[in-house]
Design a protein around this motif. Structure first.
Motif, PDB file in Angstrom:
ATOM      1  N   LEU A 149      38.760  17.278  14.525  1.00  0.00           N
ATOM      2  CA  LEU A 149      40.355  17.804  14.474  1.00  0.00           C
ATOM      3  C   LEU A 149      40.376  18.844  13.807  1.00  0.00           C
ATOM      4  N   VAL A 150      40.867  19.046  12.959  1.00  0.00           N
ATOM      5  CA  VAL A 150      40.775  20.152  11.647  1.00  0.00           C
ATOM      6  C   VAL A 150      40.779  21.179  12.065  1.00  0.00           C
ATOM      7  N   PHE A 151      39.275  21.474  12.985  1.00  0.00           N
ATOM      8  CA  PHE A 151      39.361  22.841  14.093  1.00  0.00           C
ATOM      9  C   PHE A 151      40.366  23.119  14.531  1.00  0.00           C
ATOM     10  N   LEU A 152      40.524  22.086  15.272  1.00  0.00           N
ATOM     11  CA  LEU A 152      41.410  22.299  16.253  1.00  0.00           C
ATOM     12  C   LEU A 152      43.560  22.120  15.972  1.00  0.00           C
ATOM     13  N   ALA A 153      42.824  21.999  14.902  1.00  0.00           N
ATOM     14  CA  ALA A 153      44.708  22.154  14.407  1.00  0.00           C
ATOM     15  C   ALA A 153      44.667  23.538  13.202  1.00  0.00           C
ATOM     16  N   ALA A 154      43.348  24.281  12.973  1.00  0.00           N
ATOM     17  CA  ALA A 154      43.052  25.129  12.947  1.00  0.00           C
ATOM     18  C   ALA A 154      44.021  25.939  13.733  1.00  0.00           C
ATOM     19  N   PHE A 155      43.117  26.240  15.672  1.00  0.00           N
ATOM     20  CA  PHE A 155      43.591  26.897  15.624  1.00  0.00           C
ATOM     21  C   PHE A 155      45.015  26.860  16.902  1.00  0.00           C
ATOM     22  N   CYS A 156      45.913  25.996  16.924  1.00  0.00           N
ATOM     23  CA  CYS A 156      47.110  25.365  16.890  1.00  0.00           C
ATOM     24  C   CYS A 156      47.787  26.179  16.628  1.00  0.00           C
ATOM     25  N   PHE A 157      48.282  26.647  14.900  1.00  0.00           N
ATOM     26  CA  PHE A 157      48.184  26.872  14.076  1.00  0.00           C
ATOM     27  C   PHE A 157      48.143  28.852  14.385  1.00  0.00           C
ATOM     28  N   ALA A 158      47.045  28.392  14.679  1.00  0.00           N
ATOM     29  CA  ALA A 158      46.450  30.427  15.106  1.00  0.00           C
ATOM     30  C   ALA A 158      47.838  30.868  15.028  1.00  0.00           C
ATOM     31  N   LEU A 159      47.952  30.106  16.780  1.00  0.00           N
ATOM     32  CA  LEU A 159      48.600  30.536  17.895  1.00  0.00           C
ATOM     33  C   LEU A 159      50.409  31.414  17.390  1.00  0.00           C
ATOM     34  N   LYS A 160      50.827  30.457  16.350  1.00  0.00           N
ATOM     35  CA  LYS A 160      52.274  30.632  15.515  1.00  0.00           C
ATOM     36  C   LYS A 160      52.464  32.110  15.911  1.00  0.00           C
ATOM     37  N   GLY A 161      52.365  32.869  15.007  1.00  0.00           N
ATOM     38  CA  GLY A 161      52.070  34.354  14.710  1.00  0.00           C
ATOM     39  C   GLY A 161      52.073  34.879  16.046  1.00  0.00           C
ATOM     40  N   VAL A 162      51.072  34.483  17.125  1.00  0.00           N
ATOM     41  CA  VAL A 162      51.137  35.291  18.757  1.00  0.00           C
ATOM     42  C   VAL A 162      52.438  34.979  19.298  1.00  0.00           C
ATOM     43  N   LEU A 163      52.375  33.643  19.531  1.00  0.00           N
ATOM     44  CA  LEU A 163      54.031  33.419  19.870  1.00  0.00           C
ATOM     45  C   LEU A 163      55.176  33.269  19.776  1.00  0.00           C
ATOM     46  N   ILE A 164      55.460  34.257  18.140  1.00  0.00           N
ATOM     47  CA  ILE A 164      55.963  34.755  17.863  1.00  0.00           C
ATOM     48  C   ILE A 164      56.507  35.851  17.889  1.00  0.00           C
ATOM     49  N   LYS A 165      54.929  36.691  17.490  1.00  0.00           N
ATOM     50  CA  LYS A 165      55.283  38.072  18.374  1.00  0.00           C
ATOM     51  C   LYS A 165      55.709  38.160  19.940  1.00  0.00           C
ATOM     52  N   LEU A 166      55.458  37.148  20.616  1.00  0.00           N
ATOM     53  CA  LEU A 166      55.592  37.234  22.403  1.00  0.00           C
ATOM     54  C   LEU A 166      57.416  36.676  22.364  1.00  0.00           C
ATOM     55  N   ALA A 167      57.936  36.057  21.935  1.00  0.00           N
ATOM     56  CA  ALA A 167      58.970  35.726  21.633  1.00  0.00           C
ATOM     57  C   ALA A 167      60.602  36.762  21.556  1.00  0.00           C
ATOM     58  N   TYR A 168      59.758  37.056  20.528  1.00  0.00           N
ATOM     59  CA  TYR A 168      60.560  38.574  19.600  1.00  0.00           C
ATOM     60  C   TYR A 168      60.452  39.927  20.733  1.00  0.00           C
ATOM     61  N   GLN A 169      59.868  39.973  21.890  1.00  0.00           N
ATOM     62  CA  GLN A 169      60.456  40.701  22.875  1.00  0.00           C
ATOM     63  C   GLN A 169      61.225  40.473  23.806  1.00  0.00           C
ATOM     64  N   TYR A 170      62.331  38.998  23.605  1.00  0.00           N
ATOM     65  CA  TYR A 170      63.073  39.114  23.814  1.00  0.00           C
ATOM     66  C   TYR A 170      64.560  39.302  23.620  1.00  0.00           C
ATOM     67  N   GLN A 171      63.991  39.866  22.379  1.00  0.00           N
ATOM     68  CA  GLN A 171      65.997  40.151  21.530  1.00  0.00           C
ATOM     69  C   GLN A 171      66.375  38.541  20.892  1.00  0.00           C
ATOM     70  N   ILE A 172      65.680  37.956  20.296  1.00  0.00           N
ATOM     71  CA  ILE A 172      66.095  36.823  19.720  1.00  0.00           C
ATOM     72  C   ILE A 172      65.602  37.315  17.540  1.00  0.00           C
ATOM     73  N   ASP A 173      66.504  36.726  17.638  1.00  0.00           N
ATOM     74  CA  ASP A 173      65.995  37.073  15.811  1.00  0.00           C
ATOM     75  C   ASP A 173      65.042  35.674  15.191  1.00  0.00           C
ATOM     76  N   ALA A 174      65.382  35.980  13.792  1.00  0.00           N
ATOM     77  CA  ALA A 174      63.683  34.527  13.375  1.00  0.00           C
ATOM     78  C   ALA A 174      64.635  33.270  13.542  1.00  0.00           C
ATOM     79  N   LEU A 175      65.552  33.323  12.751  1.00  0.00           N
ATOM     80  CA  LEU A 175      66.580  32.499  12.431  1.00  0.00           C
ATOM     81  C   LEU A 175      66.874  31.347  14.148  1.00  0.00           C
ATOM     82  N   SER A 176      67.361  31.993  15.080  1.00  0.00           N
ATOM     83  CA  SER A 176      67.597  31.989  16.003  1.00  0.00           C
ATOM     84  C   SER A 176      65.901  30.654  16.541  1.00  0.00           C
ATOM     85  N   LEU A 177      65.025  31.303  16.924  1.00  0.00           N
ATOM     86  CA  LEU A 177      63.884  30.713  17.274  1.00  0.00           C
ATOM     87  C   LEU A 177      63.327  30.127  15.825  1.00  0.00           C
ATOM     88  N   LEU A 178      63.283  29.954  15.123  1.00  0.00           N
ATOM     89  CA  LEU A 178      63.163  28.876  13.600  1.00  0.00           C
ATOM     90  C   LEU A 178      63.768  27.620  14.705  1.00  0.00           C
TER      91      LEU A 178
END
Length: 302
Positions: free
Chosen positions: A14-43
């Motif tokens: 469970l902890v291992f899978l949670a670590a993998f999920c948390f690791a996705l955060k930065g990647v997903l944020i960088k992908l979303a930034y390609q669509y000209q959205i700001d940090a506050l809107s994304l959060l």
């Protein structure tokens, strides 16, 4: 004996899978930034999409295991912790990712266990042992090694600014972790997580309205898909997996298993974002993981 062993390894999984999920955060944020959205809107979108799940779970927990009503002081403290952990720490982290890579962000964010160690040493008036000082030195040496190439070759715009925001995020998150002990003991980890996120969503949404008005429906469709994934698989699911994992294997062991997170992020960022992995980055990551693991192991002994 066999049942307890299965319970333990299920906790590790469970902890291992949670670590993998948390690791996705930065990647997903960088992908979303390609669509000209700001940090506050994304959060804001992330928290709003996660909110119904936490409200539902909080209601279920309240009916299943009622607890004594919280005092006004306790509600205010919980509200403060929610703002600290899920608003400020997350917002600073999102801003940092505007300027630096997802892999570097994850390495820098792993300063938070060192901040927790130092805050506990001050608040509980305990000296830091030689082993802990060594762990701190190892962690920050690893950060410097991983960080140095980005400065030397100048291949990332405003990398110092991005590093500042991410490290500040780690510091604020450490405040949240240190301050949450009493409330978790009072209401339980799952209920506390629900209350804290609900408390954080309110000021985030107000901040968004003041800054951007009613524009949450004006983003490209992929943004809503990415933020939905972020809300469910990077927020709701891993927070409860990590809570259950800690219950089964203990916080010290969970911190050791979760330290694999930066490695996941580096691999995912390379595969999905095309970020270049350098030998120094890998060496720095190894140092950081060793230092954080040593802090986690030593914490179990204290």
């Amino acid at each position: 004996m066999e049942v307890s062993r299965i319970r333990y390894w299920l906790g590790v999984l469970l902890v291992f899978l949670a670590a993998f999920c948390f690791a996705l955060k930065g990647v997903l944020i960088k992908l979303a930034y390609q669509y000209q959205i700001d940090a506050l809107s994304l959060l804001t979108l992330r928290l709003l999409f996660a909110l119904p799940f936490y409200i539902g779970i909080a209601v279920y927990q309240r009916k299943r295991e009622p607890v004594a009503p919280l005092t006004l002081r306790e509600w205010l403290w919980l509200f403060f912790l929610g703002i600290t952990g899920y608003y400020l720490a997350s917002y600073f982290n999102f801003i940092g990712l505007v300027y630096i890579s997802a892999s570097l962000e994850r390495i820098l964010l792993f300063t938070y266990p060192t901040f927790v160690l130092m805050m506990n040493a001050v608040s509980r008036k305990r000296g830091i042992s030689r082993l802990q000082w060594g762990a701190l030195a190892l962690t920050y040496l690893g950060i410097l090694i991983a960080f140095a190439p980005h400065i030397q070759f100048g291949n990332q715009h405003n990398v110092l600014l991005g590093a500042f925001w991410v490290i500040l995020s780690g510091l604020v998150y450490a405040v949240y972790l240190v301050g949450s002990d009493s409330m978790i003991a009072r209401v339980g980890s799952q209920r506390f997580t629900c209350y804290a996120l609900i408390a954080a969503t309110i000021p985030v949404f107000i901040h968004y309205l003041i800054r951007n008005g009613f524009a949450l429906l004006n983003y490209p469709a992929p943004v809503y898909g990415l933020t939905t994934i972020m809300a469910v698989f990077v927020t709701v699911v891993p927070t409860f997996m990590i809570a259950e994992g800690i219950k089964r294997i203990g916080s010290a062991n969970a911190s050791l298993v979760a330290s694999i997170g930066p490695v996941f992020t580096i691999v995912l960022a390379s595969g999905l974002l095309g970020e270049k992995i350098t030998a120094l980055q890998l060496l720095g990551t190894a140092f950081v993981l060793a230092g954080v693991s040593l802090i986690g192991w030593k914490g179990k002994k204290m």
